[in-house]
Design an enzyme around this catalytic site. Structure first.
Site, mmCIF file in Angstrom:
data_model
loop_
_atom_site.group_PDB
_atom_site.id
_atom_site.type_symbol
_atom_site.label_atom_id
_atom_site.label_comp_id
_atom_site.label_asym_id
_atom_site.label_seq_id
_atom_site.Cartn_x
_atom_site.Cartn_y
_atom_site.Cartn_z
ATOM 1 N N SER A 1 2.799 75.631 -46.544
ATOM 2 C CA SER A 1 1.757 74.724 -46.046
ATOM 3 C C SER A 1 0.591 74.730 -47.028
ATOM 4 C CB SER A 1 1.257 75.217 -44.685
ATOM 5 O OG SER A 1 0.083 74.537 -44.296
ATOM 6 N N TYR B 1 -2.387 82.066 -39.442
ATOM 7 C CA TYR B 1 -1.443 80.990 -39.779
ATOM 8 C C TYR B 1 -1.381 80.809 -41.291
ATOM 9 C CZ TYR B 1 0.852 76.540 -40.361
ATOM 10 O OH TYR B 1 1.719 75.561 -40.795
HETATM 11 P P1 NDP Z 1 6.903 70.995 -34.619
HETATM 12 O O1 NDP Z 1 6.088 71.751 -33.633
HETATM 13 O O2 NDP Z 1 7.060 69.533 -34.458
HETATM 14 O O3 NDP Z 1 8.371 71.647 -34.720
HETATM 15 C C1 NDP Z 1 8.532 73.022 -34.857
HETATM 16 C C2 NDP Z 1 9.998 73.384 -34.727
HETATM 17 O O4 NDP Z 1 10.118 74.810 -34.871
HETATM 18 C C3 NDP Z 1 10.583 73.020 -33.368
HETATM 19 O O5 NDP Z 1 11.879 72.528 -33.538
HETATM 20 C C4 NDP Z 1 10.620 74.353 -32.635
HETATM 21 O O6 NDP Z 1 11.733 74.364 -31.757
HETATM 22 C C5 NDP Z 1 10.871 75.314 -33.794
HETATM 23 N N1 NDP Z 1 10.482 76.686 -33.466
HETATM 24 C C6 NDP Z 1 9.236 77.167 -33.206
HETATM 25 N N2 NDP Z 1 9.315 78.472 -32.874
HETATM 26 C C7 NDP Z 1 10.637 78.805 -32.937
HETATM 27 C C8 NDP Z 1 11.355 79.992 -32.707
HETATM 28 N N3 NDP Z 1 10.749 81.134 -32.330
HETATM 29 N N4 NDP Z 1 12.698 79.983 -32.858
HETATM 30 C C9 NDP Z 1 13.323 78.844 -33.229
HETATM 31 N N5 NDP Z 1 12.704 77.686 -33.475
HETATM 32 C C10 NDP Z 1 11.370 77.676 -33.314
HETATM 33 O O7 NDP Z 1 6.258 71.345 -36.043
HETATM 34 P P2 NDP Z 1 6.510 70.696 -37.503
HETATM 35 O O8 NDP Z 1 7.817 70.030 -37.563
HETATM 36 O O9 NDP Z 1 5.301 69.898 -37.853
HETATM 37 O O10 NDP Z 1 6.476 72.006 -38.392
HETATM 38 C C11 NDP Z 1 7.635 72.543 -39.008
HETATM 39 C C12 NDP Z 1 7.210 73.552 -40.032
HETATM 40 O O11 NDP Z 1 6.360 72.948 -40.989
HETATM 41 C C13 NDP Z 1 6.436 74.748 -39.486
HETATM 42 O O12 NDP Z 1 6.843 75.900 -40.182
HETATM 43 C C14 NDP Z 1 4.990 74.408 -39.786
HETATM 44 O O13 NDP Z 1 4.202 75.573 -39.930
HETATM 45 C C15 NDP Z 1 5.147 73.671 -41.094
HETATM 46 N N6 NDP Z 1 4.076 72.737 -41.432
HETATM 47 C C16 NDP Z 1 3.671 71.753 -40.564
HETATM 48 C C17 NDP Z 1 2.652 70.877 -40.941
HETATM 49 C C18 NDP Z 1 2.147 69.806 -40.035
HETATM 50 O O14 NDP Z 1 1.022 69.316 -40.282
HETATM 51 N N7 NDP Z 1 2.875 69.361 -39.032
HETATM 52 C C19 NDP Z 1 2.045 70.950 -42.274
HETATM 53 C C20 NDP Z 1 2.549 72.032 -43.089
HETATM 54 C C21 NDP Z 1 3.531 72.861 -42.685
HETATM 55 P P3 NDP Z 1 11.800 75.047 -30.315
HETATM 56 O O15 NDP Z 1 10.422 75.007 -29.741
HETATM 57 O O16 NDP Z 1 12.801 74.219 -29.578
HETATM 58 O O17 NDP Z 1 12.291 76.420 -30.583
HETATM 59 C C1 8X3 Z 2 -0.294 72.702 -41.249
HETATM 60 C C2 8X3 Z 2 -1.346 72.087 -42.091
HETATM 61 O O1 8X3 Z 2 -3.858 71.979 -42.475
HETATM 62 O O2 8X3 Z 2 -3.084 72.056 -40.173
HETATM 63 O O3 8X3 Z 2 0.381 73.681 -41.965
HETATM 64 O O4 8X3 Z 2 -3.005 74.018 -41.564
HETATM 65 S S1 8X3 Z 2 -2.880 72.568 -41.547
#
Ligand code: NDP
Ligand code: 8X3
Length: 253
Positions: free
Chosen positions: A139, A152
């Site tokens: 991220s 985070y």
């Molecule tokens: P979402 O919340 O939309 O999706 C997260 C996914 O992770 C879900 O499918 C959830 O599934 C799964 N998950 C969470 N905890 C667990 C667990 N303990 N075991 C298995 N699966 C898990 O988030 P994003 O798609 O936006 O984020 C995906 C990744 O990208 C993350 O690592 C996030 O930190 C990173 N990210 C996101 C950004 C953003 O702005 N959205 C920016 C930068 C990075 P379920 O709950 O069904 O288990």
């Molecule tokens: C998610 C991006 O800027 O919300 O990883 O931390 S930010």
């Protein structure tokens, strides 16, 4: 034989968008997540386009991860790709005000969960060899500090350094590693971060033209489709509307 990709956290956001993108290209896939109904619905939807194995898994559960991965059926054994995507942020309160439980959940999911899938699946990626890829979801929060990011951001800094270090150890195996570092992207991520508060969630993206999960999925597909001699070490992607701001200065002390 079609290539196979293993995606953690495929029930929403980036993981779900990746499943759709890779299915469109005919890749076989192992999809994981905790929410069974969503996972099975997605697997069912994509099964006309690709071979799909849904596994209801919590990445924090080391024993369950070990058991499921050791029993992967023959057709899903030789991995071309691993997308370490499952992850979350909890809260934006200052460090001194936030919950230690939330910190532990972020460490367990974003760090330990990613370590489990990586270590358990590495032999299968190495067996594939040249052309195989790991994409870790880092991220911008792993690169840049901001108030309320504390643990985070620190988990994502771990992911960044772990990705670089992995590259050193995988020298000679042909397996590639990328730390993908997205900025603001519209997904349930912010709903989770704000404990289901829809108003705060909507306010994050309002009028901002954020990235969309499909943009990230396209980027990951592109990363994994590069010629086998190319490794993109890290890639930071932001919406045009996002940029850095000033240092904060406390005055009048
Ligand atoms: P979402 O919340 O939309 O999706 C997260 C996914 O992770 C879900 O499918 C959830 O599934 C799964 N998950 C969470 N905890 C667990 C667990 N303990 N075991 C298995 N699966 C898990 O988030 P994003 O798609 O936006 O984020 C995906 C990744 O990208 C993350 O690592 C996030 O930190 C990173 N990210 C996101 C950004 C953003 O702005 N959205 C920016 C930068 C990075 P379920 O709950 O069904 O288990
Ligand atoms: C998610 C991006 O800027 O919300 O990883 O931390 S930010």
């Amino acid at each position: 034989m079609q290539p196979t990709v293993f995606i953690t956290g495929a029930t929403a956001g980036f993981g779900e968008a990746c499943a759709r993108r890779f299915a469109q290209a005919g890749w076989s896939m192992v999809l994981t997540g905790r929410r069974e109904e969503r996972l099975l619905r997605l697997a069912d939807e994509l099964s006309g386009q690709a071979e799909v194995l849904p596994l209801v898994l919590d990445v924090r559960d080391r024993a369950a991860m070990q058991a499921a991965i050791s029993q992967l059926p023959e057709g899903f054994n030789r991995l071309r790709g691993l997308i370490n995507n499952a992850g979350l942020a909890l809260g934006t309160e200052a460090a001194q005000a936030c919950s230690l439980d939330d910190w532990e959940t972020m460490v367990d999911t974003n760090i330990k969960g990613l370590l489990y899938s990586t270590r358990l699946l590495l032999p299968r990626l190495i067996a594939h060899g040249r052309g195989a890829s790991i994409v870790n979801l880092g991220s911008i929060a792993g690169n840049w500090p901001y108030p309320g990011s504390h643990v985070y951001g620190a988990t994502k800094a771990f992911v960044r350094q772990f990705s670089l270090n992995l590259r050193c150890d995988l020298q000679g195996t042909g397996v590639r590693v990328t730390n993908l570092e997205p900025g603001l992207c519209e997904s349930e991520f912010s709903l989770v971060r704000f404990a289901g508060d829809a108003h705060r969630y909507e306010a994050v993206y309002a009028g901002a033209e954020p990235l969309q999960p499909a943009d990230i999925a396209e980027t990951i597909f592109w990363l994994m489709s590069q010629p086998a001699h190319i490794n993109i070490n890290s890639l930071e992607v932001m919406p045009v509307t996002q940029a850095w701001s000033n240092f904060q200065i406390e005055r009048g002390r």
